[in-house]
Design a protein around this motif. Structure first.
Motif, PDB file in Angstrom:
ATOM      1  N   ALA A   1       0.765  -1.126   0.018  1.00 44.41           N
ATOM      2  CA  ALA A   1       0.053  -0.070  -0.095  1.00 44.41           C
ATOM      3  C   ALA A   1       1.364   1.074   0.049  1.00 44.41           C
ATOM      4  CB  ALA A   1      -0.719  -0.097   1.164  1.00 44.41           C
ATOM      5  N   GLU A   2       2.082   1.314   0.832  1.00 39.81           N
ATOM      6  CA  GLU A   2       2.705   2.855   0.350  1.00 39.81           C
ATOM      7  C   GLU A   2       3.579   2.800  -0.761  1.00 39.81           C
ATOM      8  OE1 GLU A   2       5.523   2.213   3.474  1.00 39.81           O
ATOM      9  OE2 GLU A   2       4.149   0.904   5.145  1.00 39.81           O
ATOM     10  N   ARG A   3       3.458   1.333  -1.888  1.00 45.38           N
ATOM     11  CA  ARG A   3       4.235   2.101  -3.156  1.00 45.38           C
ATOM     12  C   ARG A   3       3.206   1.050  -4.129  1.00 45.38           C
ATOM     13  NH1 ARG A   3       7.705   0.780   0.069  1.00 45.38           N
ATOM     14  NH2 ARG A   3       8.236  -1.369   0.554  1.00 45.38           N
ATOM     15  N   LEU A   4       2.573   1.906  -4.862  1.00 47.15           N
ATOM     16  CA  LEU A   4       1.379   1.349  -5.686  1.00 47.15           C
ATOM     17  C   LEU A   4       1.494   1.288  -6.632  1.00 47.15           C
ATOM     18  CD1 LEU A   4      -2.384   1.798  -4.036  1.00 47.15           C
ATOM     19  CD2 LEU A   4      -0.926  -0.057  -4.293  1.00 47.15           C
ATOM     20  N   PRO A   5       1.701   0.720  -7.888  1.00 47.84           N
ATOM     21  CA  PRO A   5       2.231   0.433  -9.539  1.00 47.84           C
ATOM     22  C   PRO A   5       0.841   0.893 -10.511  1.00 47.84           C
ATOM     23  CG  PRO A   5       2.346  -1.813  -8.772  1.00 47.84           C
ATOM     24  CD  PRO A   5       1.673  -0.925  -7.136  1.00 47.84           C
ATOM     25  N   LEU A   6      -0.104   1.842  -9.481  1.00 45.61           N
ATOM     26  CA  LEU A   6      -0.983   2.442 -10.304  1.00 45.61           C
ATOM     27  C   LEU A   6      -1.287   3.302 -10.468  1.00 45.61           C
ATOM     28  CD1 LEU A   6      -3.499   0.999  -7.405  1.00 45.61           C
ATOM     29  CD2 LEU A   6      -2.770  -0.111 -10.169  1.00 45.61           C
ATOM     30  N   ALA A   7      -1.882   4.114 -11.473  1.00 38.47           N
ATOM     31  CA  ALA A   7      -1.430   5.757 -11.520  1.00 38.47           C
ATOM     32  C   ALA A   7      -2.950   6.485 -11.422  1.00 38.47           C
ATOM     33  CB  ALA A   7      -2.577   6.126 -13.438  1.00 38.47           C
ATOM     34  N   VAL A   8      -2.131   8.055 -10.651  1.00 35.64           N
ATOM     35  CA  VAL A   8      -3.151   8.388 -10.176  1.00 35.64           C
ATOM     36  C   VAL A   8      -4.384   9.110 -10.553  1.00 35.64           C
ATOM     37  CG1 VAL A   8      -3.162  11.918  -9.874  1.00 35.64           C
ATOM     38  CG2 VAL A   8      -1.041  10.636  -9.845  1.00 35.64           C
ATOM     39  N   GLY A   9      -5.465   9.053 -10.069  1.00 34.92           N
ATOM     40  CA  GLY A   9      -6.734   9.466 -10.007  1.00 34.92           C
ATOM     41  C   GLY A   9      -7.724   8.026 -10.264  1.00 34.92           C
TER      42      GLY A   9
ATOM     43  N   LEU B   1      -7.116   7.419  -6.042  1.00 38.47           N
ATOM     44  CA  LEU B   1      -8.212   7.960  -5.861  1.00 38.47           C
ATOM     45  C   LEU B   1      -8.808   8.896  -6.782  1.00 38.47           C
ATOM     46  CD1 LEU B   1     -10.835   6.947  -4.194  1.00 38.47           C
ATOM     47  CD2 LEU B   1     -10.476   8.873  -2.285  1.00 38.47           C
ATOM     48  N   ARG B   2      -9.317   9.240  -7.446  1.00 35.97           N
ATOM     49  CA  ARG B   2     -10.152  10.404  -8.340  1.00 35.97           C
ATOM     50  C   ARG B   2     -10.893  11.592  -7.143  1.00 35.97           C
ATOM     51  NH1 ARG B   2     -15.280  10.767  -8.644  1.00 35.97           N
ATOM     52  NH2 ARG B   2     -16.540   9.491  -8.225  1.00 35.97           N
ATOM     53  N   VAL B   3     -10.728  12.736  -7.729  1.00 40.57           N
ATOM     54  CA  VAL B   3     -10.877  13.464  -6.667  1.00 40.57           C
ATOM     55  C   VAL B   3     -12.825  13.258  -7.643  1.00 40.57           C
ATOM     56  CG1 VAL B   3     -12.816  16.376  -7.491  1.00 40.57           C
ATOM     57  CG2 VAL B   3      -9.266  15.649  -7.344  1.00 40.57           C
ATOM     58  N   GLY B   4     -13.692  13.578  -6.024  1.00 41.60           N
ATOM     59  CA  GLY B   4     -14.872  13.362  -6.259  1.00 41.60           C
ATOM     60  C   GLY B   4     -14.833  11.727  -5.342  1.00 41.60           C
ATOM     61  N   GLY B   5     -13.702  10.999  -5.220  1.00 38.83           N
ATOM     62  CA  GLY B   5     -13.992   9.758  -4.989  1.00 38.83           C
ATOM     63  C   GLY B   5     -13.712   9.255  -3.831  1.00 38.83           C
ATOM     64  N   HIS B   6     -14.173   8.149  -3.167  1.00 36.87           N
ATOM     65  CA  HIS B   6     -14.253   7.715  -1.641  1.00 36.87           C
ATOM     66  C   HIS B   6     -13.480   6.632  -1.367  1.00 36.87           C
ATOM     67  CE1 HIS B   6     -18.338   9.220  -3.103  1.00 36.87           C
ATOM     68  NE2 HIS B   6     -18.793   9.906  -1.447  1.00 36.87           N
ATOM     69  N   LEU B   7     -13.033   6.804  -0.208  1.00 35.18           N
ATOM     70  CA  LEU B   7     -12.174   5.771   0.600  1.00 35.18           C
ATOM     71  C   LEU B   7     -12.751   5.585   1.494  1.00 35.18           C
ATOM     72  CD1 LEU B   7      -8.081   5.965   0.858  1.00 35.18           C
ATOM     73  CD2 LEU B   7      -9.521   5.583   3.687  1.00 35.18           C
ATOM     74  N   HIS B   8     -12.752   4.185   2.351  1.00 35.87           N
ATOM     75  CA  HIS B   8     -13.884   3.135   3.808  1.00 35.87           C
ATOM     76  C   HIS B   8     -12.272   3.444   4.332  1.00 35.87           C
ATOM     77  CE1 HIS B   8     -17.570   4.380   1.811  1.00 35.87           C
ATOM     78  NE2 HIS B   8     -16.686   4.410   0.015  1.00 35.87           N
ATOM     79  N   VAL B   9     -12.231   3.085   5.445  1.00 35.14           N
ATOM     80  CA  VAL B   9     -11.470   2.459   6.495  1.00 35.14           C
ATOM     81  C   VAL B   9     -12.511   1.304   7.697  1.00 35.14           C
ATOM     82  CG1 VAL B   9     -10.003   1.953   8.290  1.00 35.14           C
ATOM     83  CG2 VAL B   9      -9.788   3.745   6.309  1.00 35.14           C
TER      84      VAL B   9
END
Length: 204
Positions: free
Chosen positions: A99-107, A135-143
């Protein structure tokens, strides 16, 4: 505790993890939570620390043809079990990652879900920044946990040395971490039934 230690710990649990779950109760709890979150059929969702893929399976059952899931974990053995639950489903991508280093694009994602994984982050502030980045602008994060903080911490404290210090902080403290990462917290539930901290990305 080092990541190799945790990786080995979870690898050892992969084959038996689901046997320790009440499958019906878990499926019901996941479905109810996704209903509450308002997950849409076309969303791109990141399943953080996916384990044996129970959340991913619940997401795929809910998403439509254009929805997609990227599910990642640090333990390849967990990913192997997860893959068997939705064989051949092109909407999901399984990824060995941290989770600290993700090979995924911004947004890249409409929603990021940290289900039963937050206490295991060695550097939660760093992980929060990385998850906010994808996460895109307007997107949600849940713990999210389907049990109380006290219950989660008791389980970890009695477990292997690899995770016995992986304690879930009060919801207000996790909220502060997410706010510092640039997210706006919209809900905190930290009671005797469950644990949930939800946030929205307001700006890029």
């Amino acid at each position: 505790m080092s990541r190799p230690d945790k990786r080995a710990f979870f690898a050892g649990l992969a084959a038996v993890w689901d046997a320790h779950q009440d499958a019906a109760a878990l499926a019901s709890g996941l479905a109810c939570g996704l209903d509450e979150f308002g997950v849409g059929p076309d969303e791109a969702v990141l399943d953080v620390g996916c384990g044996t893929g129970n959340l991913s399976a619940a997401l795929l059952a809910r998403l439509g043809r254009r929805g997609r899931v990227v599910a990642f974990d640090i333990a390849p053995a967990m990913l192997e079990v997860a893959r068997t639950k939705n064989p051949g489903d092109s909407r999901v991508r399984w990824l060995e990652a941290d989770a600290e280093r993700l090979p995924l694009a911004v947004g890249s994602f409409d929603r990021v879900i940290c289900f039963s994984v937050w206490p295991h982050f060695d550097a939660p502030a760093t992980a929060a920044l990385e998850l906010a980045r994808v996460l895109r602008v307007g997107g949600h994060l849940h713990v999210w946990h389907l049990a109380s903080r006290a219950r989660i911490n008791a389980i970890h404290a009695a477990a292997s040395h690899a995770v016995q210090h992986d304690l879930l902080a009060p919801g207000s403290e996790v909220a502060t971490v997410l706010e510092t990462a640039g997210l706006s917290v919209v809900q905190i539930v930290d009671d005797h039934d469950r644990y949930l901290v939800s946030a929205v990305k307001r700006t890029g």
